[in-house]
Enzyme design. Structure first.
Site, PDB file in Angstrom:
ATOM      1  N   ASP A 186      -4.542   0.614 -11.647  1.00 23.71           N
ATOM      2  CA  ASP A 186      -5.694   0.353 -10.793  1.00 23.71           C
ATOM      3  C   ASP A 186      -5.816   1.386  -9.677  1.00 23.71           C
ATOM      4  O   ASP A 186      -6.927   1.775  -9.292  1.00 23.71           O
ATOM      5  CB  ASP A 186      -5.615  -1.050 -10.193  1.00 23.71           C
ATOM      6  CG  ASP A 186      -6.150  -2.115 -11.142  1.00 23.71           C
ATOM      7  OD1 ASP A 186      -6.907  -1.763 -12.064  1.00 23.71           O
ATOM      8  OD2 ASP A 186      -5.809  -3.292 -10.960  1.00 23.71           O
TER       9      ASP A 186
ATOM     10  N   GLU B 190      -2.080  -1.081  -5.056  1.00 16.83           N
ATOM     11  CA  GLU B 190      -2.940  -0.647  -6.158  1.00 16.83           C
ATOM     12  C   GLU B 190      -4.345  -0.284  -5.711  1.00 16.83           C
ATOM     13  O   GLU B 190      -5.240  -0.131  -6.549  1.00 16.83           O
ATOM     14  CB  GLU B 190      -2.979  -1.731  -7.251  1.00 16.83           C
ATOM     15  CG  GLU B 190      -3.213  -3.127  -6.749  1.00 16.83           C
ATOM     16  CD  GLU B 190      -2.967  -4.194  -7.814  1.00 16.83           C
ATOM     17  OE1 GLU B 190      -3.127  -3.921  -9.006  1.00 16.83           O
ATOM     18  OE2 GLU B 190      -2.604  -5.325  -7.420  1.00 16.83           O
TER      19      GLU B 190
ATOM     20  N   CYS C  40       5.107   0.144 -11.311  1.00 18.16           N
ATOM     21  CA  CYS C  40       5.004  -0.637 -12.540  1.00 18.16           C
ATOM     22  C   CYS C  40       3.775  -0.275 -13.365  1.00 18.16           C
ATOM     23  O   CYS C  40       3.464  -0.933 -14.355  1.00 18.16           O
ATOM     24  CB  CYS C  40       5.015  -2.139 -12.243  1.00 18.16           C
ATOM     25  SG  CYS C  40       3.694  -2.693 -11.142  1.00 18.16           S
TER      26      CYS C  40
END
Length: 579
Positions: free
Chosen positions: A460, A436, A507
Protein backbone atom coordinates in the site's frame (compact mmCIF):
# COMPACT_ATOMS: atom_id res chain seq x y z
CA UNK A 1 10.24 -30.58 -29.30
CA UNK A 2 10.73 -28.06 -32.10
CA UNK A 3 13.97 -26.28 -33.02
CA UNK A 4 14.41 -22.78 -34.36
CA UNK A 5 16.06 -19.39 -34.11
CA UNK A 6 16.81 -17.89 -30.73
CA UNK A 7 14.37 -15.12 -29.79
CA UNK A 8 14.51 -12.94 -26.65
CA UNK A 9 11.24 -11.57 -25.26
CA UNK A 10 10.98 -9.10 -22.38
CA UNK A 11 8.20 -8.75 -19.85
CA UNK A 12 7.66 -8.04 -16.16
CA UNK A 13 9.53 -10.15 -13.60
CA UNK A 14 6.65 -11.50 -11.50
CA UNK A 15 8.00 -14.50 -9.56
CA UNK A 16 11.68 -15.34 -8.96
CA UNK A 17 13.65 -18.30 -10.25
CA UNK A 18 14.30 -19.76 -13.68
CA UNK A 19 13.02 -22.79 -15.57
CA UNK A 20 13.74 -24.51 -18.87
CA UNK A 21 11.20 -26.71 -20.60
CA UNK A 22 8.87 -27.33 -23.52
CA UNK A 23 6.13 -24.79 -24.06
CA UNK A 24 2.53 -25.76 -23.44
CA UNK A 25 0.43 -23.12 -25.18
CA UNK A 26 -2.74 -22.85 -23.16
CA UNK A 27 -5.95 -22.24 -25.05
CA UNK A 28 -8.83 -21.81 -22.59
CA UNK A 29 -11.88 -23.98 -23.09
CA UNK A 30 -14.75 -21.81 -24.26
CA UNK A 31 -18.44 -22.60 -24.10
CA UNK A 32 -19.88 -24.51 -27.02
CA UNK A 33 -22.38 -23.58 -29.66
CA UNK A 34 -25.91 -22.51 -28.93
CA UNK A 35 -28.43 -25.19 -28.09
CA UNK A 36 -31.99 -25.48 -29.24
CA UNK A 37 -34.64 -25.67 -26.54
CA UNK A 38 -35.87 -29.23 -26.00
CA UNK A 39 -39.39 -29.93 -27.31
CA UNK A 40 -41.13 -29.17 -24.05
CA UNK A 41 -43.92 -26.72 -23.63
CA UNK A 42 -44.76 -23.83 -21.36
CA UNK A 43 -44.10 -24.17 -17.66
CA UNK A 44 -42.41 -27.56 -18.00
CA UNK A 45 -39.69 -26.15 -20.28
CA UNK A 46 -39.14 -23.09 -18.09
CA UNK A 47 -38.95 -25.21 -14.94
CA UNK A 48 -36.42 -27.60 -16.50
CA UNK A 49 -34.13 -24.82 -17.74
CA UNK A 50 -34.30 -22.85 -14.47
CA UNK A 51 -33.46 -26.01 -12.53
CA UNK A 52 -30.46 -26.65 -14.80
CA UNK A 53 -29.23 -23.11 -14.16
CA UNK A 54 -29.62 -23.42 -10.38
CA UNK A 55 -27.83 -26.80 -10.37
CA UNK A 56 -24.94 -25.26 -12.31
CA UNK A 57 -24.73 -22.39 -9.81
CA UNK A 58 -24.55 -24.85 -6.90
CA UNK A 59 -21.88 -26.93 -8.65
CA UNK A 60 -19.75 -23.86 -9.36
CA UNK A 61 -20.23 -22.55 -5.82
CA UNK A 62 -18.78 -25.80 -4.46
CA UNK A 63 -15.88 -25.72 -6.94
CA UNK A 64 -15.06 -22.11 -6.11
CA UNK A 65 -15.18 -22.88 -2.38
CA UNK A 66 -12.61 -25.61 -2.97
CA UNK A 67 -10.42 -23.24 -4.97
CA UNK A 68 -10.74 -20.65 -2.19
CA UNK A 69 -9.50 -23.19 0.38
CA UNK A 70 -6.50 -24.02 -1.80
CA UNK A 71 -5.75 -20.34 -2.37
CA UNK A 72 -5.87 -19.63 1.38
CA UNK A 73 -3.37 -22.41 2.02
CA UNK A 74 -1.08 -21.21 -0.76
CA UNK A 75 -1.33 -17.42 -0.66
CA UNK A 76 -3.41 -16.39 2.35
CA UNK A 77 -6.93 -15.17 2.97
CA UNK A 78 -6.49 -11.78 1.29
CA UNK A 79 -5.72 -13.24 -2.12
CA UNK A 80 -8.23 -16.07 -1.73
CA UNK A 81 -10.89 -13.38 -1.47
CA UNK A 82 -11.11 -13.29 -5.28
CA UNK A 83 -12.94 -16.62 -5.16
CA UNK A 84 -15.30 -15.32 -2.50
CA UNK A 85 -16.11 -12.46 -4.86
CA UNK A 86 -16.80 -14.93 -7.67
CA UNK A 87 -19.16 -16.85 -5.38
CA UNK A 88 -21.03 -13.63 -4.63
CA UNK A 89 -21.41 -13.01 -8.36
CA UNK A 90 -22.89 -16.47 -8.80
CA UNK A 91 -25.39 -15.85 -6.02
CA UNK A 92 -26.32 -12.33 -7.19
CA UNK A 93 -30.15 -12.13 -7.25
CA UNK A 94 -29.97 -9.80 -10.25
CA UNK A 95 -28.12 -12.44 -12.27
CA UNK A 96 -30.71 -15.09 -11.43
CA UNK A 97 -33.56 -12.69 -12.17
CA UNK A 98 -32.23 -11.85 -15.62
CA UNK A 99 -31.44 -15.49 -16.49
CA UNK A 100 -34.96 -16.58 -15.51
CA UNK A 101 -36.49 -13.75 -17.54
CA UNK A 102 -34.57 -14.83 -20.65
CA UNK A 103 -35.55 -18.47 -20.13
CA UNK A 104 -39.18 -17.36 -20.01
CA UNK A 105 -38.55 -15.56 -23.31
CA UNK A 106 -37.75 -18.94 -24.83
CA UNK A 107 -33.97 -19.31 -24.39
CA UNK A 108 -32.12 -22.34 -23.06
CA UNK A 109 -30.27 -22.03 -19.75
CA UNK A 110 -27.00 -21.70 -21.72
CA UNK A 111 -28.22 -18.88 -23.94
CA UNK A 112 -29.91 -17.15 -21.02
CA UNK A 113 -26.63 -17.18 -19.06
CA UNK A 114 -24.73 -15.85 -22.08
CA UNK A 115 -27.20 -13.00 -22.48
CA UNK A 116 -27.29 -12.10 -18.79
CA UNK A 117 -23.52 -12.23 -18.34
CA UNK A 118 -22.88 -10.11 -21.40
CA UNK A 119 -25.49 -7.59 -20.23
CA UNK A 120 -23.74 -7.07 -16.89
CA UNK A 121 -20.20 -7.18 -18.31
CA UNK A 122 -20.99 -4.69 -21.07
CA UNK A 123 -22.59 -2.38 -18.52
CA UNK A 124 -19.41 -2.37 -16.43
CA UNK A 125 -17.19 -1.76 -19.46
CA UNK A 126 -19.39 1.14 -20.59
CA UNK A 127 -18.41 3.03 -17.43
CA UNK A 128 -14.85 3.42 -18.85
CA UNK A 129 -13.27 2.64 -15.50
CA UNK A 130 -10.23 0.29 -15.54
CA UNK A 131 -11.14 -1.25 -12.19
CA UNK A 132 -14.70 -1.96 -13.34
CA UNK A 133 -13.39 -3.29 -16.64
CA UNK A 134 -11.46 -5.91 -14.64
CA UNK A 135 -14.67 -6.73 -12.80
CA UNK A 136 -16.27 -7.24 -16.23
CA UNK A 137 -13.58 -9.82 -16.94
CA UNK A 138 -14.45 -11.51 -13.63
CA UNK A 139 -18.13 -11.60 -14.60
CA UNK A 140 -17.27 -13.24 -17.93
CA UNK A 141 -14.98 -15.75 -16.19
CA UNK A 142 -17.79 -16.72 -13.83
CA UNK A 143 -20.20 -16.92 -16.77
CA UNK A 144 -17.84 -19.15 -18.75
CA UNK A 145 -17.50 -21.53 -15.82
CA UNK A 146 -21.30 -21.71 -15.53
CA UNK A 147 -21.65 -22.47 -19.24
CA UNK A 148 -19.04 -25.22 -19.16
CA UNK A 149 -20.88 -26.81 -16.22
CA UNK A 150 -24.18 -26.63 -18.09
CA UNK A 151 -22.52 -28.32 -21.06
CA UNK A 152 -20.94 -31.00 -18.89
CA UNK A 153 -17.37 -29.98 -19.72
CA UNK A 154 -14.32 -29.22 -17.58
CA UNK A 155 -13.34 -25.59 -17.07
CA UNK A 156 -9.64 -26.08 -17.79
CA UNK A 157 -7.35 -28.37 -19.76
CA UNK A 158 -4.16 -27.26 -17.95
CA UNK A 159 -3.96 -30.76 -16.48
CA UNK A 160 -3.04 -31.98 -19.97
CA UNK A 161 0.28 -30.11 -19.85
CA UNK A 162 3.23 -32.53 -19.88
CA UNK A 163 5.34 -32.64 -16.74
CA UNK A 164 8.01 -29.93 -16.70
CA UNK A 165 6.13 -27.68 -19.13
CA UNK A 166 6.29 -23.90 -19.37
CA UNK A 167 2.69 -22.67 -19.37
CA UNK A 168 2.34 -20.03 -22.11
CA UNK A 169 -0.94 -18.09 -22.21
CA UNK A 170 -2.43 -14.72 -23.09
CA UNK A 171 -3.60 -14.59 -19.48
CA UNK A 172 -4.62 -16.94 -16.70
CA UNK A 173 -7.70 -16.50 -14.55
CA UNK A 174 -7.20 -16.92 -10.79
CA UNK A 175 -9.15 -20.20 -10.97
CA UNK A 176 -6.70 -21.49 -13.58
CA UNK A 177 -3.48 -20.36 -11.91
CA UNK A 178 -4.31 -21.78 -8.49
CA UNK A 179 -4.85 -25.25 -9.98
CA UNK A 180 -1.26 -25.52 -11.26
CA UNK A 181 0.92 -28.08 -9.52
CA UNK A 182 4.43 -26.78 -8.75
CA UNK A 183 5.94 -30.26 -9.08
CA UNK A 184 4.46 -30.62 -12.56
CA UNK A 185 4.49 -27.07 -13.96
CA UNK A 186 7.94 -25.51 -14.45
CA UNK A 187 7.04 -21.83 -15.00
CA UNK A 188 4.49 -19.36 -16.37
CA UNK A 189 4.72 -16.79 -19.19
CA UNK A 190 1.75 -14.57 -20.11
CA UNK A 191 1.06 -11.79 -22.62
CA UNK A 192 -0.97 -9.76 -20.16
CA UNK A 193 -0.93 -8.99 -16.45
CA UNK A 194 1.22 -7.18 -13.95
CA UNK A 195 3.32 -8.07 -10.88
CA UNK A 196 0.38 -7.59 -8.51
CA UNK A 197 -2.16 -9.59 -10.53
CA UNK A 198 -3.42 -12.83 -9.01
CA UNK A 199 -1.42 -14.85 -11.56
CA UNK A 200 1.79 -13.29 -10.24
CA UNK A 201 0.81 -13.51 -6.57
CA UNK A 202 -0.20 -17.17 -6.77
CA UNK A 203 2.95 -18.01 -8.79
CA UNK A 204 5.16 -16.48 -6.08
CA UNK A 205 3.28 -18.32 -3.36
CA UNK A 206 3.74 -21.64 -5.19
CA UNK A 207 7.40 -20.99 -6.00
CA UNK A 208 6.79 -20.97 -9.77
CA UNK A 209 9.02 -18.65 -11.84
CA UNK A 210 6.83 -16.27 -13.84
CA UNK A 211 7.14 -13.48 -16.37
CA UNK A 212 3.97 -11.53 -17.25
CA UNK A 213 2.99 -8.61 -19.49
CA UNK A 214 5.14 -9.81 -22.41
CA UNK A 215 2.70 -8.61 -25.05
CA UNK A 216 1.65 -10.09 -28.41
CA UNK A 217 5.20 -11.31 -29.16
CA UNK A 218 4.43 -14.27 -26.91
CA UNK A 219 2.14 -15.58 -29.69
CA UNK A 220 5.30 -16.59 -31.55
CA UNK A 221 5.76 -19.53 -29.18
CA UNK A 222 4.42 -22.86 -30.40
CA UNK A 223 3.63 -26.05 -28.48
CA UNK A 224 6.84 -27.91 -27.78
CA UNK A 225 9.24 -24.99 -28.35
CA UNK A 226 12.12 -25.04 -25.87
CA UNK A 227 11.65 -22.00 -23.63
CA UNK A 228 13.73 -20.46 -20.86
CA UNK A 229 11.80 -18.33 -18.34
CA UNK A 230 13.79 -16.12 -15.97
CA UNK A 231 11.51 -14.70 -13.30
CA UNK A 232 14.27 -12.52 -11.81
CA UNK A 233 15.10 -10.57 -14.98
CA UNK A 234 11.75 -10.65 -16.81
CA UNK A 235 13.28 -12.45 -19.79
CA UNK A 236 11.76 -15.27 -21.83
CA UNK A 237 14.01 -16.88 -24.43
CA UNK A 238 12.64 -19.10 -27.20
CA UNK A 239 15.19 -21.71 -28.30
CA UNK A 240 17.87 -20.59 -25.79
CA UNK A 241 21.54 -21.30 -26.38
CA UNK A 242 23.73 -23.23 -23.90
CA UNK A 243 25.22 -19.86 -22.92
CA UNK A 244 21.73 -18.55 -22.03
CA UNK A 245 21.13 -21.55 -19.78
CA UNK A 246 24.51 -21.18 -18.06
CA UNK A 247 23.82 -17.48 -17.46
CA UNK A 248 20.42 -18.26 -15.88
CA UNK A 249 22.05 -20.80 -13.57
CA UNK A 250 24.69 -18.28 -12.56
CA UNK A 251 22.14 -15.52 -11.82
CA UNK A 252 20.07 -17.90 -9.70
CA UNK A 253 23.17 -18.99 -7.81
CA UNK A 254 23.93 -15.34 -7.02
CA UNK A 255 20.32 -14.76 -5.99
CA UNK A 256 20.65 -17.50 -3.38
CA UNK A 257 17.88 -19.70 -4.77
CA UNK A 258 18.61 -22.97 -3.00
CA UNK A 259 16.13 -25.68 -2.14
CA UNK A 260 15.92 -25.21 1.61
CA UNK A 261 16.55 -22.68 4.34
CA UNK A 262 19.85 -22.77 6.25
CA UNK A 263 19.60 -24.09 9.80
CA UNK A 264 19.02 -21.60 12.58
CA UNK A 265 19.14 -17.86 12.24
CA UNK A 266 19.77 -15.85 9.08
CA UNK A 267 23.01 -13.92 9.50
CA UNK A 268 25.13 -11.91 7.12
CA UNK A 269 28.75 -12.96 6.56
CA UNK A 270 29.87 -10.37 9.12
CA UNK A 271 27.40 -11.58 11.75
CA UNK A 272 24.34 -9.28 11.54
CA UNK A 273 21.18 -11.19 12.38
CA UNK A 274 18.09 -10.54 10.25
CA UNK A 275 14.78 -12.10 11.28
CA UNK A 276 12.99 -13.82 8.39
CA UNK A 277 9.36 -14.33 9.30
CA UNK A 278 6.21 -15.53 7.56
CA UNK A 279 3.10 -13.77 6.29
CA UNK A 280 0.11 -16.03 6.88
CA UNK A 281 -3.64 -15.67 6.45
CA UNK A 282 -4.97 -18.80 8.12
CA UNK A 283 -3.94 -20.90 11.14
CA UNK A 284 -3.27 -23.99 9.04
CA UNK A 285 -0.44 -22.06 7.35
CA UNK A 286 1.43 -21.82 10.66
CA UNK A 287 2.79 -25.37 10.44
CA UNK A 288 3.93 -24.79 6.85
CA UNK A 289 5.70 -21.56 7.81
CA UNK A 290 7.47 -23.28 10.69
CA UNK A 291 8.63 -26.14 8.43
CA UNK A 292 10.00 -23.59 5.97
CA UNK A 293 12.19 -22.15 8.74
CA UNK A 294 10.27 -19.02 9.77
CA UNK A 295 11.70 -17.14 12.73
CA UNK A 296 8.17 -16.10 13.61
CA UNK A 297 5.07 -14.59 12.04
CA UNK A 298 5.53 -11.06 10.78
CA UNK A 299 1.94 -10.71 9.61
CA UNK A 300 -1.04 -12.87 10.61
CA UNK A 301 -4.04 -11.49 8.72
CA UNK A 302 -7.09 -11.97 10.92
CA UNK A 303 -9.71 -11.12 8.27
CA UNK A 304 -10.58 -14.74 7.44
CA UNK A 305 -12.36 -14.97 10.80
CA UNK A 306 -14.74 -12.22 9.74
CA UNK A 307 -15.16 -13.04 6.05
CA UNK A 308 -16.17 -16.69 6.39
CA UNK A 309 -19.39 -16.38 8.38
CA UNK A 310 -22.70 -14.55 8.54
CA UNK A 311 -21.84 -13.02 11.93
CA UNK A 312 -18.76 -11.69 13.66
CA UNK A 313 -16.64 -14.33 15.44
CA UNK A 314 -17.07 -14.26 19.19
CA UNK A 315 -14.26 -13.91 21.70
CA UNK A 316 -13.80 -17.63 22.35
CA UNK A 317 -13.75 -18.50 18.64
CA UNK A 318 -10.99 -15.99 18.06
CA UNK A 319 -9.14 -17.12 21.19
CA UNK A 320 -8.90 -20.66 19.85
CA UNK A 321 -7.41 -19.50 16.54
CA UNK A 322 -4.83 -17.10 18.00
CA UNK A 323 -3.83 -19.60 20.69
CA UNK A 324 -3.24 -22.32 18.09
CA UNK A 325 -0.79 -20.18 16.14
CA UNK A 326 1.01 -18.95 19.28
CA UNK A 327 1.40 -22.50 20.57
CA UNK A 328 2.75 -23.58 17.18
CA UNK A 329 5.47 -20.93 17.29
CA UNK A 330 6.08 -21.20 21.06
CA UNK A 331 8.74 -18.60 21.96
CA UNK A 332 8.97 -17.12 18.46
CA UNK A 333 7.17 -13.79 17.91
CA UNK A 334 3.76 -13.72 16.25
CA UNK A 335 2.38 -10.39 14.98
CA UNK A 336 -1.39 -10.39 14.52
CA UNK A 337 -2.88 -7.59 12.46
CA UNK A 338 -6.24 -6.48 13.81
CA UNK A 339 -9.25 -6.53 11.53
CA UNK A 340 -8.54 -4.89 8.15
CA UNK A 341 -11.75 -4.87 6.15
CA UNK A 342 -13.45 -2.23 4.08
CA UNK A 343 -15.07 -1.62 0.73
CA UNK A 344 -12.71 -4.09 -0.95
CA UNK A 345 -13.40 -6.82 1.65
CA UNK A 346 -17.06 -6.45 2.65
CA UNK A 347 -18.81 -8.52 5.29
CA UNK A 348 -22.56 -9.14 5.31
CA UNK A 349 -23.15 -8.06 8.92
CA UNK A 350 -21.48 -4.64 8.69
CA UNK A 351 -22.84 -1.66 6.72
CA UNK A 352 -19.85 -1.44 4.40
CA UNK A 353 -21.04 0.43 1.35
CA UNK A 354 -19.56 -0.10 -2.09
CA UNK A 355 -16.95 2.59 -2.69
CA UNK A 356 -15.51 3.94 -5.93
CA UNK A 357 -11.99 3.61 -4.50
CA UNK A 358 -12.03 1.27 -1.49
CA UNK A 359 -8.27 1.52 -0.97
CA UNK A 360 -8.76 5.18 -0.09
CA UNK A 361 -11.98 4.66 1.84
CA UNK A 362 -13.47 3.34 5.05
CA UNK A 363 -11.15 0.50 6.04
CA UNK A 364 -8.64 -0.73 8.58
CA UNK A 365 -8.42 1.15 11.86
CA UNK A 366 -11.21 3.50 10.71
CA UNK A 367 -13.71 0.64 10.73
CA UNK A 368 -12.42 -0.67 14.06
CA UNK A 369 -12.72 2.67 15.84
CA UNK A 370 -16.28 3.13 14.62
CA UNK A 371 -17.25 -0.40 15.70
CA UNK A 372 -15.68 -0.48 19.17
CA UNK A 373 -17.56 -3.58 20.30
CA UNK A 374 -16.17 -5.54 17.36
CA UNK A 375 -12.68 -4.15 17.92
CA UNK A 376 -12.55 -4.67 21.67
CA UNK A 377 -13.87 -8.22 21.35
CA UNK A 378 -10.86 -8.95 19.14
CA UNK A 379 -8.50 -7.20 21.57
CA UNK A 380 -9.81 -9.26 24.50
CA UNK A 381 -9.33 -12.49 22.53
CA UNK A 382 -5.78 -11.46 21.62
CA UNK A 383 -4.95 -10.53 25.21
CA UNK A 384 -6.22 -13.86 26.50
CA UNK A 385 -4.22 -15.71 23.83
CA UNK A 386 -1.05 -13.81 24.77
CA UNK A 387 -0.35 -16.21 27.65
CA UNK A 388 0.41 -18.94 25.07
CA UNK A 389 3.34 -17.32 23.32
CA UNK A 390 5.14 -14.17 22.26
CA UNK A 391 2.31 -12.06 20.84
CA UNK A 392 2.47 -8.61 19.28
CA UNK A 393 -0.63 -6.80 18.00
CA UNK A 394 -0.50 -4.53 14.95
CA UNK A 395 -2.99 -1.86 13.84
CA UNK A 396 -3.63 -1.40 10.08
CA UNK A 397 -3.91 1.86 8.11
CA UNK A 398 -2.97 4.25 10.91
CA UNK A 399 -2.48 7.72 9.44
CA UNK A 400 -2.87 9.92 12.50
CA UNK A 401 -1.60 9.89 16.08
CA UNK A 402 -5.15 10.24 17.42
CA UNK A 403 -6.09 6.86 15.85
CA UNK A 404 -3.26 5.15 17.70
CA UNK A 405 -4.19 6.83 20.98
CA UNK A 406 -7.85 5.83 20.60
CA UNK A 407 -6.81 2.24 19.89
CA UNK A 408 -4.61 2.24 23.00
CA UNK A 409 -7.62 3.41 25.01
CA UNK A 410 -9.63 0.47 23.62
CA UNK A 411 -6.81 -1.86 24.64
CA UNK A 412 -6.85 -0.36 28.16
CA UNK A 413 -10.60 -1.03 28.43
CA UNK A 414 -10.13 -4.60 27.18
CA UNK A 415 -7.51 -5.17 29.87
CA UNK A 416 -9.81 -3.78 32.54
CA UNK A 417 -12.58 -6.15 31.49
CA UNK A 418 -10.26 -9.17 31.69
CA UNK A 419 -8.94 -8.10 35.08
CA UNK A 420 -12.51 -7.85 36.34
CA UNK A 421 -13.17 -11.37 35.04
CA UNK A 422 -9.97 -12.67 36.62
CA UNK A 423 -8.64 -13.88 33.25
CA UNK A 424 -4.85 -13.80 32.77
CA UNK A 425 -3.04 -12.02 29.95
CA UNK A 426 0.37 -10.54 29.14
CA UNK A 427 0.36 -7.11 30.82
CA UNK A 428 3.28 -6.00 28.64
CA UNK A 429 1.64 -6.88 25.31
CA UNK A 430 3.24 -4.88 22.48
CA UNK A 431 0.93 -2.73 20.35
CA UNK A 432 2.43 -1.51 17.08
CA UNK A 433 1.29 -0.18 13.75
CA UNK A 434 1.61 -0.89 10.04
CA UNK A 435 3.29 1.98 8.27
CA UNK A 436 1.58 1.94 4.88
CA UNK A 437 0.78 5.55 4.03
CA UNK A 438 3.03 8.56 3.37
CA UNK A 439 1.20 10.32 6.23
CA UNK A 440 2.36 7.67 8.70
CA UNK A 441 5.94 8.05 7.48
CA UNK A 442 5.85 11.83 7.83
CA UNK A 443 4.48 11.47 11.36
CA UNK A 444 6.70 8.50 12.23
CA UNK A 445 8.70 10.41 14.87
CA UNK A 446 5.44 11.16 16.75
CA UNK A 447 3.96 7.70 16.19
CA UNK A 448 7.16 5.99 17.39
CA UNK A 449 6.71 7.56 20.83
CA UNK A 450 3.40 5.71 21.25
CA UNK A 451 3.78 2.56 19.12
CA UNK A 452 5.88 -0.33 20.42
CA UNK A 453 7.03 -1.27 16.90
CA UNK A 454 6.59 -0.52 13.21
CA UNK A 455 6.00 -2.89 10.30
CA UNK A 456 6.18 -1.43 6.81
CA UNK A 457 3.33 -2.45 4.52
CA UNK A 458 5.08 -1.55 1.28
CA UNK A 459 2.32 -2.83 -1.02
CA UNK A 460 0.00 0.00 0.00
CA UNK A 461 2.84 2.42 0.73
CA UNK A 462 4.04 2.12 -2.88
CA UNK A 463 0.49 2.40 -4.20
CA UNK A 464 -0.26 5.59 -2.29
CA UNK A 465 3.16 7.14 -2.91
CA UNK A 466 3.20 6.50 -6.67
CA UNK A 467 -0.53 7.20 -7.22
CA UNK A 468 -0.91 3.80 -8.87
CA UNK A 469 -3.85 1.44 -8.33
CA UNK A 470 -2.00 -1.89 -8.17
CA UNK A 471 -5.15 -3.75 -9.30
CA UNK A 472 -5.40 -1.68 -12.50
CA UNK A 473 -3.66 -3.57 -15.30
CA UNK A 474 -3.32 -0.43 -17.39
CA UNK A 475 -1.03 1.27 -14.87
CA UNK A 476 0.38 -1.78 -13.07
CA UNK A 477 3.80 -1.45 -14.77
CA UNK A 478 4.14 1.88 -12.91
CA UNK A 479 3.69 0.10 -9.57
CA UNK A 480 7.30 -0.41 -8.45
CA UNK A 481 7.90 -0.89 -4.75
CA UNK A 482 11.66 -0.53 -5.38
CA UNK A 483 11.09 3.04 -6.60
CA UNK A 484 13.59 5.42 -4.92
CA UNK A 485 10.69 7.47 -3.55
CA UNK A 486 9.41 4.40 -1.70
CA UNK A 487 12.88 3.42 -0.51
CA UNK A 488 13.37 6.92 0.94
CA UNK A 489 10.13 6.52 2.89
CA UNK A 490 11.39 3.17 4.21
CA UNK A 491 14.64 4.82 5.27
CA UNK A 492 12.77 7.66 7.01
CA UNK A 493 10.62 5.16 8.89
CA UNK A 494 13.67 3.22 10.11
CA UNK A 495 15.34 6.45 11.20
CA UNK A 496 12.28 7.51 13.21
CA UNK A 497 12.00 4.06 14.80
CA UNK A 498 15.66 4.03 15.78
CA UNK A 499 15.40 7.46 17.39
CA UNK A 500 12.90 5.98 19.87
CA UNK A 501 14.58 2.57 20.16
CA UNK A 502 11.77 0.82 18.28
CA UNK A 503 11.93 -2.45 16.35
CA UNK A 504 10.98 -2.14 12.68
CA UNK A 505 10.14 -4.84 10.14
CA UNK A 506 8.67 -5.05 6.66
CA UNK A 507 5.79 -7.31 5.61
CA UNK A 508 5.10 -6.09 2.07
CA UNK A 509 6.08 -8.06 -1.03
CA UNK A 510 9.23 -5.96 -1.33
CA UNK A 511 10.66 -8.05 1.53
CA UNK A 512 10.60 -11.15 -0.69
CA UNK A 513 12.25 -9.43 -3.67
CA UNK A 514 15.71 -11.00 -3.68
CA UNK A 515 17.22 -8.07 -5.56
CA UNK A 516 16.07 -5.72 -2.82
CA UNK A 517 17.13 -7.79 0.21
CA UNK A 518 20.64 -6.21 0.33
CA UNK A 519 19.13 -2.72 0.30
CA UNK A 520 16.59 -3.56 3.01
CA UNK A 521 19.35 -5.04 5.17
CA UNK A 522 21.44 -1.94 4.51
CA UNK A 523 18.56 0.34 5.51
CA UNK A 524 18.48 -1.35 8.91
CA UNK A 525 15.29 -3.43 8.88
CA UNK A 526 15.20 -5.84 11.82
CA UNK A 527 12.87 -8.27 10.05
CA UNK A 528 11.80 -9.35 6.58
CA UNK A 529 8.40 -11.06 6.56
CA UNK A 530 7.51 -13.00 3.41
CA UNK A 531 5.30 -15.76 2.03
CA UNK A 532 6.33 -19.17 3.45
CA UNK A 533 7.66 -20.30 0.07
CA UNK A 534 10.14 -17.39 0.06
CA UNK A 535 11.64 -17.95 3.53
CA UNK A 536 14.39 -20.26 2.26
CA UNK A 537 15.47 -18.02 -0.66
CA UNK A 538 15.51 -14.92 1.55
CA UNK A 539 17.50 -16.64 4.32
CA UNK A 540 20.01 -17.86 1.77
CA UNK A 541 20.23 -14.40 0.24
CA UNK A 542 20.99 -12.87 3.64
CA UNK A 543 23.74 -15.44 4.19
CA UNK A 544 25.59 -14.19 1.05
CA UNK A 545 25.67 -10.57 2.22
CA UNK A 546 28.05 -8.31 4.13
CA UNK A 547 26.13 -5.84 6.31
CA UNK A 548 28.68 -3.05 5.84
CA UNK A 549 28.55 -3.39 2.06
CA UNK A 550 24.74 -3.41 2.23
CA UNK A 551 24.75 -0.11 4.12
CA UNK A 552 26.93 1.47 1.42
CA UNK A 553 24.64 0.04 -1.26
CA UNK A 554 21.56 1.45 0.49
CA UNK A 555 23.10 4.93 0.57
CA UNK A 556 23.68 4.73 -3.19
CA UNK A 557 20.17 3.39 -3.83
CA UNK A 558 18.60 6.37 -2.06
CA UNK A 559 20.40 8.64 -4.54
CA UNK A 560 18.95 6.84 -7.58
CA UNK A 561 16.37 8.56 -9.77
CA UNK A 562 14.39 5.54 -11.03
CA UNK A 563 13.52 1.95 -10.11
CA UNK A 564 15.50 0.76 -13.14
CA UNK A 565 18.58 2.50 -11.80
CA UNK A 566 18.06 0.82 -8.42
CA UNK A 567 17.82 -2.63 -10.06
CA UNK A 568 20.94 -1.98 -12.13
CA UNK A 569 22.85 -0.82 -9.06
CA UNK A 570 21.98 -3.94 -7.07
CA UNK A 571 22.86 -6.35 -9.86
CA UNK A 572 26.22 -4.69 -10.45
CA UNK A 573 27.03 -4.94 -6.74
CA UNK A 574 25.61 -8.44 -6.19
CA UNK A 575 27.99 -10.21 -3.78
CA UNK A 576 29.24 -13.63 -4.74
CA UNK A 577 28.28 -16.44 -2.37
CA UNK A 578 31.05 -17.71 -0.08
CA UNK A 579 33.12 -20.49 -1.60
Amino acid sequence: MTHGTRRLLSGIAASPGWALGPAFVYRPVKDGSRRECPPESGLSRVSTQVERFKDAVETQTRELASLKDRAEAVAGADEAGVFEAHCLMLKDPELEKRVVERIRDGLTAEDAVRAAVEHFAAGLEALKDPYLAQRAADVRDVGNRLLLTLEGRHASDLTKAPEGSIIVARDLAPSETIQLEPGRTAAIATSRGGPTAHTAIFARAMGLPAVVGIGPELDEIRDGDLVLVHGDTGEVIIHPTPADIDKAKDVSRREGLRPSAPPGEARTRDGLRVEVSANIGHPHEADLALREGADGVGLFRSEFLYLEGTRAPDENEQLAVYSHVLKTFQDRPVIVRTLDIGGDKPVSYLPLQKEDNPFMGWRGIRVCLEHRDLFETQLRALLRASVHGKLRVMLPMVTDLSELLEAKESLRRAKETLRARGQPFDESLSLGIMVETPAAVLLAHHLAREAAFFSLGTNDLAQYTLAVDRTNERVSPLYRAEHPAVLRLVAATVEAARAEGRWVGICGELAGDLDMVPILVGLGLDELSVAPSLIAPVKNRVATLNAGECQELAVQALKCSSPEEVRHLVRLAAPKPPS
